[in-house]
Design an enzyme around this catalytic site. Structure first.
Site, short mmCIF file in Angstrom:
data_model
loop_
_atom_site.label_atom_id
_atom_site.label_comp_id
_atom_site.label_asym_id
_atom_site.label_seq_id
_atom_site.Cartn_x
_atom_site.Cartn_y
_atom_site.Cartn_z
N GLY A 143 -1.76 -11.09 8.23
CA GLY A 143 -1.78 -12.53 8.47
C GLY A 143 -2.81 -13.00 9.46
CB CYS A 189 -7.72 -23.81 -3.45
SG CYS A 189 -6.95 -25.44 -3.34
CG ASP A 204 -12.67 -10.25 8.65
OD1 ASP A 204 -11.68 -9.73 9.17
OD2 ASP A 204 -12.70 -10.63 7.47
NE ARG A 209 -3.89 -2.32 1.78
CZ ARG A 209 -3.64 -3.51 2.32
NH1 ARG A 209 -2.64 -3.63 3.21
NH2 ARG A 209 -4.36 -4.56 2.03
CG ASN A 211 -11.42 -3.24 3.86
OD1 ASN A 211 -10.27 -3.24 4.27
ND2 ASN A 211 -12.15 -4.35 3.78
CG ASN A 242 -9.08 -10.27 11.35
OD1 ASN A 242 -8.77 -9.61 10.37
ND2 ASN A 242 -8.55 -11.46 11.58
CE LYS A 294 -13.52 -5.52 7.22
NZ LYS A 294 -12.67 -6.73 7.11
#
Length: 698
Positions: free
Chosen positions: A199, A629, A327, A138, A414, A282, A354
């Protein structure tokens, strides 16, 4: 290899020396005489938010409502990627600095677009596997004669800003225990470079670290979630406060996935009070039930934490979401301003995270001044008038039965940067109204290095209810650009936009607001009324924050147009992504006449191979795909970074090599042999073949 392309004569002679007379703030930074980030020259953009206030407000006025319609493209640069490009560029002394996915950094002649140097930190491409929403960056930082970048694999690197050569490099974490990454921009405050990490979705313990910006030497570190108490003190600045934090967590395993609270984007600074403000993310796992026995506030999840800049010691905190469960990361822009509230001047910080509330806090003490919702909200009725603590609606503490919660995990606002104008006294940011059904997965088992929500697992009797609730929530979906009055705590105006993912904002002293939109345009709005005054088709939605700068008496505007990140994944997963060009850096000025090439024709989808696996194998593959995935390739194998329903015959033939041997590592597709075996890879492949045949021809 680390690649440098230098044109020293163009940089040092034609650009740098003449502009020292023009851009005094930038040159004083090189001489080390002052801190230019506190009050940069009008034509400079030296840090992510332009000044320590992070208002993204420029005093430039050459471009205004009377002539903004004459803006045209001055130059552009193809960035050779379809990944999301989320960086705010920097500008000083005739040079524009930009950073791309995997942290490739480029310096440009800001007038002509000529590349002066390129630095590739050689981030291992397998790190892309741990970046929840693509291997983005960013932004970057500037201090004295250095450009400072933070790499996906955890390094802070100081580069010589004239040549692009590495001066120092410091590793801020290893990935032996946790799936750490860095996607946020480093911030420099009074000679200290501060960074957090990402992460939380994959299970990590959040922290923030400060290094000497000239040498890369570690100065302090502060953990934002508790570790295993059996390990004893961390030996870091957070030790004195850790017992208070730990009392808000429950169970005997909360530390196994780190707890979360990552400072994955917004970090800000108050030079008067010498405080660093850290916005945290979160929890990990996302559901409090699986994280902390469904009890406790779980500090410092979804909070702003103020630290003393010199030592990293705790000053105060305010938690936006006690016991965060949905979240709701609180890592959106943290903006400082001086506001007159109830007849008194207040030094404040502001955030619209958020969770759908706009917060105004006293930046010296952390006292909540006000908080009001700006979209539909049902998780909270607002703050307790006596204590300032947010009141959580117990009905949205979901169990195994689905519950519709507003906002959804995409967030009301966000990471997309917010701006504030001291002229209009309004804040500007993209907002998104949405609802999401949540339910616990009773069979959830935490798995390091995988996404860990604890949601889902709907039983047969719950599916109809879930679909009905989500249909109700979808009716409320809206996206818009908001102008918000933080004193009155109300929306001053808003402009409807088509989809989630509209870009970051900056504002000028000529009362223009600039934003990239999901119409694949870059647009200018009247800061007082919201009237759209100008729009340019960009061929890819610009999600990043733009900047404006002045060079040789002309005002320029720069923006990265590279659709990607979490909002893009949602759109791809819904199968509604628009055709787009590769990412570009676009630079505009009055009378600019450059033209973008036409969009390339889309290639036809190749026919899928026949399905030969049993239904049991396909169903097993579906579960493995969801666990392993879907984070990158979309729910139900729709969209994602690469739509796996549309694999070529060659990709089908080499599927095991791709998944287990890392055949496409150079494209960011790492080996997953540490998580699945050959039989499981074959089951996932069978599921993808089934999905390709189901949707063939759509």
């Amino acid at each position: 290899m680390m690649l440098f392309r230098k044109r020293a004569s163009a940089f040092a002679g034609a650009i740098f020396a003449p502009l020292c007379a023009f851009a005094l703030a930038g040159c004083s930074a090189l001489a080390g005489d002052a801190d230019p980030l506190s009050d940069p020259a009008a034509g400079e953009w030296l840090s992510d938010g332009r000044t320590y206030s992070a208002q993204r407000y420029s005093p430039l006025t050459q471009i205004d409502a009377s002539n903004v319609g004459e803006l045209g493209l001055a130059w552009y640069d193809d960035l050779d990627t379809y990944r999301g490009v989320e960086a705010t560029p920097l500008y000083s002394d005739g040079v524009l600095y930009n950073i791309l996915p995997f942290n490739i950094t480029i310096a440009y002649d800001a007038k002509t677009g000529e590349r002066l140097w390129t630095f590739d930190p050689e981030v291992p491409r397998e790190m892309g596997r741990y970046a929840c929403c693509e291997p983005v960056s960013r932004g970057l930082a500037m201090w004295n004669d250095k450009i400072i970048i933070a790499t996906l694999d955890g390094r802070l690197i100081g580069l010589d800003r004239k040549t692009g050569e590495q001066v120092w490099s410091t590793r801020t974490f290893d990935n032996e225990k946790y799936a750490y990454t860095i996607t946020g921009a480093p911030r420099v405050f009074d000679g200290k470079v501060v960074i957090g990490q990402s992460g939380g979705d994959f299970g990590v313990r959040g922290f923030v670290i400060a290094l000497d910006a000239d040498t890369g030497e570690k100065l302090w570190k502060f953990y934002l979630a508790p570790g295993n108490p059996a390990d004893g003190p961390d030996g870091e600045a957070s030790d004195p406060i850790m017992e208070m934090i730990r009392k808000t967590w429950f169970g005997d395993k909360y530390w196994e996935l780190g707890g979360g609270a990552n400072a994955w984007d917004s970090i800000a600074y108050d030079p008067e009070n010498k405080l660093v403000f850290v916005g945290t993310g979160n929890g990990s796992p996302l559901s409090r039930y699986h994280r902390s026995e469904n009890k406790g506030d779980n500090l410092f999840l979804c909070s702003i934490v103020a630290l003393h800049a010199e030592t990293g010691e705790y000053a105060w905190h305010y938690q936006m979401v006690p016991g965060e469960d949905w979240d709701y990361t609180c890592t959106s822009s943290i903006v400082s301003a001086d506001l007159e509230i109830d007849g008194k001047q207040r030094q404040v910080i502001m955030q619209a995270p958020k969770n759908g509330f706009y917060y105004v806090l006293d930046r010296k003490t952390g006292e909540l001044i006000s908080a009001e919702s700006y979209v539909k909200v049902n998780w909270s009725s607002g703050p307790d008038p006596e204590t300032g603590r947010m009141i959580v609606n117990p009905e949205v503490r979901y169990g195994t039965d689905p519950v519709l919660v507003y906002p959804g995990p995409g967030g009301a606002h966000n990471w997309f940067p917010m701006a504030y104008s001291p002229r209009t006294k309004l804040a500007y940011f993209p907002a998104y109204q949405s609802g999401r059904t949540y339910a616990l997965d009773p069979d959830f088992k935490a798995k390091p290095f995988r996404s860990n929500s604890g949601w889902g697992g709907y039983g047969p009797h719950q599916i109809d209810r879930t679909l009905a609730l989500q249909k109700e929530g979808d009716k409320d979906e809206q996206a818009f650009l908001v102008a918000y009055d933080p004193v009155k705590q109300e929306i001053a105006w808003k402009v409807d936009l088509p989809r989630h993912g509209n870009g970051g904002v900056f504002v000028t002293a000529s009362d223009l607001v600039f934003e990239g939109t999901t119409k694949q345009t870059f647009a200018a709005f009247d800061a007082n009324t919201g009237e759209q005054l100008w729009e340019f088709p960009t061929q890819s939605a610009p999600v990043a924050g733009g900047i404006t700068y002045e060079l040789d008496g002309e005002q320029y505007i720069a923006i990265n147009a590279g659709w990607g990140g979490g909002a893009a994944q949602i759109e791809r997963g819904a199968g509604i992504e628009l055709p787009r060009s590769p990412a570009r850096l676009l630079v505009f000025k009055l009378g600019g006449s450059a033209q973008l090439p036409p969009l390339a024709a889309q290639e036809p989808v190749p026919p899928p191979p026949p399905l030969r696996a049993s239904e049991a194998v396909v169903q097993r593959g579906a579960k493995l795909y969801a666990d392993t995935c879907s984070q990158c390739h979309g729910d139900n194998a729709v969209g994602g970074v690469k739509d796996l329903r549309h694999m070529s015959a060659e990709a089908h033939e080499k599927f095991r090599q791709i998944v287990l041997e890392g055949l496409y590592l150079d494209k960011g597709m790492a080996s997953f042999a540490d998580l699945i075996d050959e039989e499981e890879a074959d089951a996932i492949h069978a599921y993808l073949i089934a999905r390709a045949n189901e949707d063939w021809g759509e």
